[in-house]
Every structure is written in structure tokens, then in C-alpha cells.
Write a protein that holds these residues in place. Sequence first.
Motif, PDB file in Angstrom:
ATOM      1  N   ASN A   1       9.677   0.666   3.521  1.00 33.06           N
ATOM      2  CA  ASN A   1      10.530   0.505   2.801  1.00 33.06           C
ATOM      3  C   ASN A   1      10.193  -0.338   1.534  1.00 33.06           C
ATOM      4  O   ASN A   1      10.673   0.056   0.353  1.00 33.06           O
ATOM      5  CB  ASN A   1      11.759  -0.295   3.497  1.00 33.06           C
ATOM      6  CG  ASN A   1      13.186  -0.302   2.782  1.00 33.06           C
ATOM      7  OD1 ASN A   1      13.137   0.190   1.857  1.00 33.06           O
ATOM      8  ND2 ASN A   1      14.101  -0.976   3.601  1.00 33.06           N
ATOM      9  N   PHE A   2       9.422  -1.295   1.852  1.00 33.97           N
ATOM     10  CA  PHE A   2       8.887  -2.149   0.730  1.00 33.97           C
ATOM     11  C   PHE A   2       7.900  -1.198  -0.272  1.00 33.97           C
ATOM     12  O   PHE A   2       7.983  -1.441  -1.687  1.00 33.97           O
ATOM     13  CB  PHE A   2       7.969  -3.324   1.063  1.00 33.97           C
ATOM     14  CG  PHE A   2       7.277  -4.184   0.094  1.00 33.97           C
ATOM     15  CD1 PHE A   2       7.943  -4.898  -0.662  1.00 33.97           C
ATOM     16  CD2 PHE A   2       5.840  -4.027   0.074  1.00 33.97           C
ATOM     17  CE1 PHE A   2       7.394  -5.624  -1.776  1.00 33.97           C
ATOM     18  CE2 PHE A   2       5.246  -4.515  -1.179  1.00 33.97           C
ATOM     19  CZ  PHE A   2       6.018  -5.378  -1.840  1.00 33.97           C
ATOM     20  N   ILE A   3       7.084  -0.313   0.120  1.00 35.10           N
ATOM     21  CA  ILE A   3       6.340   0.314  -0.390  1.00 35.10           C
ATOM     22  C   ILE A   3       6.944   1.280  -1.314  1.00 35.10           C
ATOM     23  O   ILE A   3       6.679   1.399  -2.558  1.00 35.10           O
ATOM     24  CB  ILE A   3       5.188   1.165   0.324  1.00 35.10           C
ATOM     25  CG1 ILE A   3       4.457   0.233   0.997  1.00 35.10           C
ATOM     26  CG2 ILE A   3       4.571   2.159  -0.338  1.00 35.10           C
ATOM     27  CD1 ILE A   3       3.490   0.976   2.251  1.00 35.10           C
ATOM     28  N   GLU A   4       7.797   1.731  -0.885  1.00 35.92           N
ATOM     29  CA  GLU A   4       8.778   2.823  -1.724  1.00 35.92           C
ATOM     30  C   GLU A   4       9.433   2.099  -2.990  1.00 35.92           C
ATOM     31  O   GLU A   4       9.535   2.560  -3.979  1.00 35.92           O
ATOM     32  CB  GLU A   4       9.917   3.441  -0.675  1.00 35.92           C
ATOM     33  CG  GLU A   4      10.455   4.848  -1.037  1.00 35.92           C
ATOM     34  CD  GLU A   4      11.558   5.353  -0.275  1.00 35.92           C
ATOM     35  OE1 GLU A   4      12.499   5.573  -0.654  1.00 35.92           O
ATOM     36  OE2 GLU A   4      11.136   5.293   1.114  1.00 35.92           O
ATOM     37  N   GLY A   5      10.058   1.020  -2.409  1.00 30.78           N
ATOM     38  CA  GLY A   5      10.644   0.060  -3.591  1.00 30.78           C
ATOM     39  C   GLY A   5       9.666  -0.304  -4.530  1.00 30.78           C
ATOM     40  O   GLY A   5      10.099  -0.276  -5.834  1.00 30.78           O
ATOM     41  N   PHE A   6       8.449  -0.889  -4.153  1.00 28.91           N
ATOM     42  CA  PHE A   6       7.557  -1.272  -4.992  1.00 28.91           C
ATOM     43  C   PHE A   6       6.821  -0.295  -6.114  1.00 28.91           C
ATOM     44  O   PHE A   6       6.734  -0.447  -7.316  1.00 28.91           O
ATOM     45  CB  PHE A   6       6.446  -1.979  -4.175  1.00 28.91           C
ATOM     46  CG  PHE A   6       5.343  -2.483  -5.224  1.00 28.91           C
ATOM     47  CD1 PHE A   6       5.702  -3.709  -5.635  1.00 28.91           C
ATOM     48  CD2 PHE A   6       4.158  -1.968  -5.308  1.00 28.91           C
ATOM     49  CE1 PHE A   6       4.429  -4.162  -6.606  1.00 28.91           C
ATOM     50  CE2 PHE A   6       3.202  -2.547  -5.911  1.00 28.91           C
ATOM     51  CZ  PHE A   6       3.593  -3.815  -6.816  1.00 28.91           C
ATOM     52  N   GLN A   7       6.541   1.037  -5.576  1.00 34.72           N
ATOM     53  CA  GLN A   7       6.358   2.108  -6.297  1.00 34.72           C
ATOM     54  C   GLN A   7       7.299   2.388  -7.300  1.00 34.72           C
ATOM     55  O   GLN A   7       7.132   2.767  -8.530  1.00 34.72           O
ATOM     56  CB  GLN A   7       5.932   3.278  -5.340  1.00 34.72           C
ATOM     57  CG  GLN A   7       4.614   3.097  -4.711  1.00 34.72           C
ATOM     58  CD  GLN A   7       4.268   4.037  -3.727  1.00 34.72           C
ATOM     59  OE1 GLN A   7       5.309   4.858  -3.395  1.00 34.72           O
ATOM     60  NE2 GLN A   7       2.919   4.096  -3.323  1.00 34.72           N
ATOM     61  N   GLU A   8       8.550   2.293  -6.952  1.00 34.74           N
ATOM     62  CA  GLU A   8       9.702   2.739  -8.124  1.00 34.74           C
ATOM     63  C   GLU A   8       9.653   1.760  -8.955  1.00 34.74           C
ATOM     64  O   GLU A   8       9.886   2.090 -10.345  1.00 34.74           O
ATOM     65  CB  GLU A   8      11.046   2.674  -7.225  1.00 34.74           C
ATOM     66  CG  GLU A   8      12.166   3.134  -8.182  1.00 34.74           C
ATOM     67  CD  GLU A   8      13.324   3.427  -7.241  1.00 34.74           C
ATOM     68  OE1 GLU A   8      14.464   2.668  -7.825  1.00 34.74           O
ATOM     69  OE2 GLU A   8      13.430   4.177  -6.263  1.00 34.74           O
ATOM     70  N   ALA A   9       9.448   0.428  -8.750  1.00 40.25           N
ATOM     71  CA  ALA A   9       9.471  -0.567  -9.677  1.00 40.25           C
ATOM     72  C   ALA A   9       8.295  -0.489 -10.722  1.00 40.25           C
ATOM     73  O   ALA A   9       8.466  -0.684 -11.874  1.00 40.25           O
ATOM     74  CB  ALA A   9       9.180  -2.145  -9.167  1.00 40.25           C
ATOM     75  N   VAL A  10       6.867  -0.308 -10.220  1.00 40.62           N
ATOM     76  CA  VAL A  10       5.957   0.132 -10.982  1.00 40.62           C
ATOM     77  C   VAL A  10       6.331   1.247 -11.873  1.00 40.62           C
ATOM     78  O   VAL A  10       5.945   1.146 -13.256  1.00 40.62           O
ATOM     79  CB  VAL A  10       4.596   0.442 -10.226  1.00 40.62           C
ATOM     80  CG1 VAL A  10       3.560   0.865 -10.970  1.00 40.62           C
ATOM     81  CG2 VAL A  10       4.345  -0.920  -9.583  1.00 40.62           C
ATOM     82  N   GLU A  11       6.943   2.354 -11.383  1.00 35.16           N
ATOM     83  CA  GLU A  11       7.058   3.484 -12.350  1.00 35.16           C
ATOM     84  C   GLU A  11       7.862   3.145 -13.238  1.00 35.16           C
ATOM     85  O   GLU A  11       7.974   3.591 -14.456  1.00 35.16           O
ATOM     86  CB  GLU A  11       7.674   4.648 -11.500  1.00 35.16           C
ATOM     87  CG  GLU A  11       6.552   5.392 -10.717  1.00 35.16           C
ATOM     88  CD  GLU A  11       7.236   6.328  -9.428  1.00 35.16           C
ATOM     89  OE1 GLU A  11       8.593   6.679  -9.926  1.00 35.16           O
ATOM     90  OE2 GLU A  11       6.394   6.803  -8.613  1.00 35.16           O
ATOM     91  N   LEU A  12       9.126   2.296 -12.983  1.00 35.18           N
ATOM     92  CA  LEU A  12      10.192   1.873 -14.192  1.00 35.18           C
ATOM     93  C   LEU A  12       9.385   1.164 -15.067  1.00 35.18           C
ATOM     94  O   LEU A  12       9.687   1.162 -16.375  1.00 35.18           O
ATOM     95  CB  LEU A  12      11.269   1.120 -13.481  1.00 35.18           C
ATOM     96  CG  LEU A  12      12.360   1.897 -12.659  1.00 35.18           C
ATOM     97  CD1 LEU A  12      13.139   0.962 -11.913  1.00 35.18           C
ATOM     98  CD2 LEU A  12      13.021   2.611 -13.655  1.00 35.18           C
ATOM     99  N   ALA A  13       8.581   0.122 -14.807  1.00 31.10           N
ATOM    100  CA  ALA A  13       7.789  -0.564 -15.751  1.00 31.10           C
ATOM    101  C   ALA A  13       6.992   0.291 -16.528  1.00 31.10           C
ATOM    102  O   ALA A  13       6.932  -0.221 -17.726  1.00 31.10           O
ATOM    103  CB  ALA A  13       6.980  -1.534 -14.874  1.00 31.10           C
ATOM    104  N   GLU A  14       6.144   1.274 -16.047  1.00 29.52           N
ATOM    105  CA  GLU A  14       5.340   1.874 -16.814  1.00 29.52           C
ATOM    106  C   GLU A  14       6.150   2.841 -17.745  1.00 29.52           C
ATOM    107  O   GLU A  14       5.732   3.160 -18.844  1.00 29.52           O
ATOM    108  CB  GLU A  14       4.476   2.905 -16.047  1.00 29.52           C
ATOM    109  CG  GLU A  14       3.404   2.167 -15.288  1.00 29.52           C
ATOM    110  CD  GLU A  14       2.577   2.980 -14.117  1.00 29.52           C
ATOM    111  OE1 GLU A  14       3.351   4.354 -14.007  1.00 29.52           O
ATOM    112  OE2 GLU A  14       1.754   2.654 -13.456  1.00 29.52           O
ATOM    113  N   ASN A  15       7.266   3.364 -17.435  1.00 35.40           N
ATOM    114  CA  ASN A  15       8.191   4.263 -18.353  1.00 35.40           C
ATOM    115  C   ASN A  15       8.805   3.260 -19.415  1.00 35.40           C
ATOM    116  O   ASN A  15       9.251   4.112 -20.588  1.00 35.40           O
ATOM    117  CB  ASN A  15       9.251   5.062 -17.466  1.00 35.40           C
ATOM    118  CG  ASN A  15       8.487   5.911 -16.640  1.00 35.40           C
ATOM    119  OD1 ASN A  15       7.353   6.391 -16.739  1.00 35.40           O
ATOM    120  ND2 ASN A  15       9.329   6.365 -15.423  1.00 35.40           N
ATOM    121  N   GLU A  16       9.104   2.176 -19.104  1.00 37.12           N
ATOM    122  CA  GLU A  16       9.643   1.214 -20.137  1.00 37.12           C
ATOM    123  C   GLU A  16       8.654  -0.046 -20.539  1.00 37.12           C
ATOM    124  O   GLU A  16       8.998  -1.112 -20.013  1.00 37.12           O
ATOM    125  CB  GLU A  16      11.043   0.691 -19.596  1.00 37.12           C
ATOM    126  CG  GLU A  16      12.062   1.753 -19.254  1.00 37.12           C
ATOM    127  CD  GLU A  16      13.356   1.346 -18.624  1.00 37.12           C
ATOM    128  OE1 GLU A  16      13.606   0.224 -19.063  1.00 37.12           O
ATOM    129  OE2 GLU A  16      13.658   1.986 -17.681  1.00 37.12           O
TER     130      GLU A  16
END
Length: 309
Positions: free
Chosen positions: A271-286
Motif C-alpha cells: 500500500n505504501f509503495i503504491e502511494g509513494f510511487q504515485e507521489a513521485v510521479e506527481l512530483a516529476e510531472n509537475e
Amino acid sequence: MICSIMDVRNLPVSNAESNPNILKFIITGAIPAFANALRRTIMSYVPTIAIDEVIMVENNTAMFDEYITHRLGLIPLNSDIDDLNLQSECDVCDGAGCTSCTVTLTLTQETDLSTSLIIKSSDLIPDDHRVYPIVDEIPIMKMGPDQRLILEAVARFGNGREHAKWQPTASIGFQYMPTIEIRPGSKFSKKVVEACPRDVLDYDEKNQSINIKDLLACNLCMECVEVAEENAIEVKGDSTQIIFLLETNGALPVENIVTKASEILVEMTENFIEGFQEAVELAENEPNTMKRVVTFERIPMTGKEYETE
Ligand code: SF4
């Protein structure tokens, strides 16, 4: 790498062998933080069934309704069933409470003018025969003459984060593997052996020496070191080997508690890995915005719920 491949061994000690409610095992290759995570997951997340609501129909005994209700909540109930929904996630009743997520236990007792009575856990009659008090002889209260108690108790799954009554263990803990070194040629008095609260040492009167009788019983209290001559005996804990001990309160078989806690730990990590990867992707896109932080509103026991800010 934080730890090498873990090795888990059962520990054949006398009390664990004779008591099926106790499990003792050694974990090697793990750091103490892992053992602590396992301990806390067992205490906080492994769900059991306990009485959570009481409908008091009649009570003219000397005990307040609240006292009786509190005692009922602490009675361990068999929770080794897998087809009772969590009430908060029950899709049959949307969390209102129904036979798919709750079990009702009824208690009806009365005394005549000349008798008194001890009400015990065995007096609770469940509407689902699989959810019953683990021990029949738990006393709930004493009724005097000419008294009546009629109630309905509603039991449901919960976990230790909500209330300690849902914790599956009566005791749980871990310690480092003890190592005891006796300096060759040292002389000891019998007081050293007598100081040990766990009967770990044996005294050889003829040679005024001591021997290790039961190393795994040592709890690293250092009493023997205090009583012996300086540097005659050295006791240490080996942090690469952890002795883990737990005792179930009977609601779940002790092995199932460890298995369930391990599954929950894996689910939380995924659950944490999934959420963390999403946060990293958001930061890279913005790239011009501040890095986003994933906030876990709560870590669910099931499902993959998480929210982003
Ligand atoms: S450290 Fe404590 S338990 Fe261990 S051998 Fe010494 S006195 Fe006994």
C-alpha cells in the motif's frame, strides 16, 4: 540491504511445548525493528471478535449496567472464522450491523428468594455457534436472591487500535539471544546461582564453579553479574538473533496470529509503495510545484485505500 535472509526456528522449550497457547521462536538475520514491527502489528491490527454493544433488557442486580457491559467486552470469543464481515466494510448493511457482520449472544438468568448465583461466560448463548467464549468458567458477576438479568450482547470484529479488548494476545515481547561467558578458573559462591531468577545456572560445589543449564531461559537481568566477582561472568544480548514470544488469549490459534500479522505487514508495505510511487510521479510531472506528499488517512486492514493531498 537491511537484513540478510531471515531464518525462523521454533524454540522447543518446556512451557511452550506443554501450552498450545504459547509460541516461542528465534528470528535470525533480522534487525530488532522488524521484530518490533511484527509485535506492534499483532497488537494493533490482527482482528478478533469481541462484544461491543449490550442491550440491557432487565437488570435489577447490584451491578451497574456499565460494569457488566465492560466485563462482557473483555471475554475472549472464538474468532477463528473468516466469513464474518468487518462491520465498517459490510456491503450487506452498509455498516449498520447485520448477521453478516455481527453475532448476538443472549444472557437470561434469575434467582428465587433463597438462592444466589455466579454468572459465568458459559451463560452467554450465541446465535452463531462458531462464536463462543473460549473459557466457560470466566465469572462475570454474582447475583443475589430475587434478582434478574436479561441482556443481548452484540459482538463484532475489531482490532487493538480501536480498543485493547480486540488484541489477540495475552502477552507478547521479544529479546536478544543471551550469550553467557564464564571466565576460566573463576571461583563462584552459591549465591550467584541463587541470584538468578530464571534457574539458568547450575552450581558445582566441589569445584566452586558454575555451569549454564538453560541458556534460553536467561532474560538478561544481570543479577548474576552483580553478585559474582568482577569480570568473572559476562552476559550479553546478541542483536542478530531475536527470541520472539507470544501467548494468545484463545481468540485465535497462536500460529494464525503471526501469519495474519505478516500478511497485514505485507499489505501495508505494498500500500505504501503504491502511494509513494504515485507521489513521485506527481512530483516529476509537475516540477514547478512543491513535492506532493501522500497522506494515509488510515491504513486499512483490507483494500488499497489512500488519499493524496
Ligand atoms: S542475566 Fe539474569 S537470567 Fe541471565 S543468567 Fe544472569 S541472573 Fe540468570
